[in-house]
Enzyme design. Structure first.
Site, PDB file in Angstrom:
ATOM      1  N   GLY A   1       0.757  -1.239   0.000  1.00  0.00           N
ATOM      2  CA  GLY A   1       0.000   0.000   0.000  1.00  0.00           C
ATOM      3  C   GLY A   1       0.788   1.290   0.000  1.00  0.00           C
TER       4      GLY A   1
ATOM      5  N   GLU B   1       4.250   4.172   6.061  1.00  0.00           N
ATOM      6  CA  GLU B   1       3.032   3.346   5.945  1.00  0.00           C
ATOM      7  C   GLU B   1       1.938   4.151   5.269  1.00  0.00           C
ATOM      8  OE1 GLU B   1       1.599   0.670   5.519  1.00  0.00           O
ATOM      9  OE2 GLU B   1       1.452  -0.319   7.465  1.00  0.00           O
ATOM     10  N   ASP B   2       1.081   3.469   4.518  1.00  0.00           N
ATOM     11  CA  ASP B   2      -0.019   4.168   3.866  1.00  0.00           C
ATOM     12  C   ASP B   2      -1.110   4.526   4.860  1.00  0.00           C
ATOM     13  OD1 ASP B   2      -0.736   1.480   4.186  1.00  0.00           O
ATOM     14  OD2 ASP B   2      -1.746   1.330   2.264  1.00  0.00           O
TER      15      ASP B   2
ATOM     16  N   ASP C   1      -4.648   1.885  11.084  1.00  0.00           N
ATOM     17  CA  ASP C   1      -6.003   1.859  11.639  1.00  0.00           C
ATOM     18  C   ASP C   1      -6.004   1.126  12.975  1.00  0.00           C
ATOM     19  OD1 ASP C   1      -5.846  -0.707  10.412  1.00  0.00           O
ATOM     20  OD2 ASP C   1      -7.071  -0.053   8.740  1.00  0.00           O
TER      21      ASP C   1
ATOM     22  N   LYS D   1      -6.338   6.446  11.357  1.00  0.00           N
ATOM     23  CA  LYS D   1      -7.725   6.342  11.803  1.00  0.00           C
ATOM     24  C   LYS D   1      -7.714   6.250  13.329  1.00  0.00           C
ATOM     25  CE  LYS D   1      -9.659   3.903   7.800  1.00  0.00           C
ATOM     26  NZ  LYS D   1     -10.380   2.674   7.394  1.00  0.00           N
TER      27      LYS D   1
ATOM     28  N   PHE E   1     -13.773   3.026   4.807  1.00  0.00           N
ATOM     29  CA  PHE E   1     -12.920   2.164   3.999  1.00  0.00           C
ATOM     30  C   PHE E   1     -12.555   2.934   2.743  1.00  0.00           C
ATOM     31  CE2 PHE E   1     -11.882  -1.150   0.923  1.00  0.00           C
ATOM     32  CZ  PHE E   1     -10.882  -1.789   1.631  1.00  0.00           C
TER      33      PHE E   1
ATOM     34  N   ASP F   1      -5.915  -0.542  -1.600  1.00  0.00           N
ATOM     35  CA  ASP F   1      -6.704  -1.405  -2.461  1.00  0.00           C
ATOM     36  C   ASP F   1      -7.879  -2.047  -1.748  1.00  0.00           C
ATOM     37  OD1 ASP F   1      -5.754  -4.762  -2.235  1.00  0.00           O
ATOM     38  OD2 ASP F   1      -4.953  -3.223  -0.908  1.00  0.00           O
TER      39      ASP F   1
ATOM     40  N   ARG G   1      -5.610   0.432  -6.434  1.00  0.00           N
ATOM     41  CA  ARG G   1      -4.349   1.097  -6.064  1.00  0.00           C
ATOM     42  C   ARG G   1      -3.940   2.172  -7.068  1.00  0.00           C
ATOM     43  NH1 ARG G   1      -1.971  -1.907  -1.986  1.00  0.00           N
ATOM     44  NH2 ARG G   1      -2.298  -4.146  -2.058  1.00  0.00           N
TER      45      ARG G   1
END
Length: 179
Positions: A50, A104-105, A108, A136, A157, A164, A170
């Protein structure tokens, strides 16, 4: 490639964040890193799959000497976290005494990040920080020292810009959220 709505695996997504908004957030993170790592040579550890777009754009915005490497972990299936983190591809670089920034993308639940901080921290880096494009906060299940955050978002989401839904989505330059 900027439709109003996209459909992935039969699920609808609506526009959420534009490429321009993402770029501005990434530049803010890069500006902080440029300032706080002046005179240092950090190693960026990008978490695949990601974070590849975020890592590339972040690195292009950095004006300090830096290196990049990749680690691959998996903890998602469909639209929810499995709660189990499996390291798929490990690091080969020596981390001891180095300034390490995990890229990191999205963070959460924090399960993946907790495992990465523990695993990489055991290698005794000079410093270990996290740069994430998305956080998040309401989903976090761990206390995490996340110093560099592009955007705090609600528990939607999202797909696009590297994120993705079961392998799809993506490639979009914008971010979309599930309807």
């Amino acid at each position: 490639m900027n439709p109003d709505y996209i459909s992935l695996h039969g699920k609808q997504f609506e526009p959420y964040l534009s490429a321009q908004e993402l770029s501005a957030s990434i530049q803010q993170v890069a500006d902080r890193l440029n300032q706080e790592y002046a005179g240092k040579q950090p190693l960026l550890v990008a978490v695949l799959n990601g974070s590849f777009m975020f890592a590339a754009d972040l690195m292009k915005a950095l004006q300090i000497p830096c290196e990049i490497t990749f680690i691959r972990v998996a903890s998602y299936q469909g639209t929810s976290s499995t709660g189990t983190v499996q390291e798929v591809l490990g690091l080969t670089e020596e981390l001891q005494g180095r300034h390490v920034i995990i890229v990191e993308d999205i963070v959460d639940t924090g399960h993946t990040m907790r495992m990465l901080l523990d695993t990489l921290g055991a290698s005794q880096p000079a410093s270990l920080e996290v740069a994430t494009l998305f956080l998040k906060p309401e989903c976090l299940q761990h206390e995490l020292p996340i110093r560099y955050i592009g955007l705090s978002i609600p528990n939607d989401f999202i797909v696009g810009y590297g994120l993705d839904f079961d392998g799809l989505g993506r490639n979009y330059p914008d971010v979309y959220k599930a309807v």
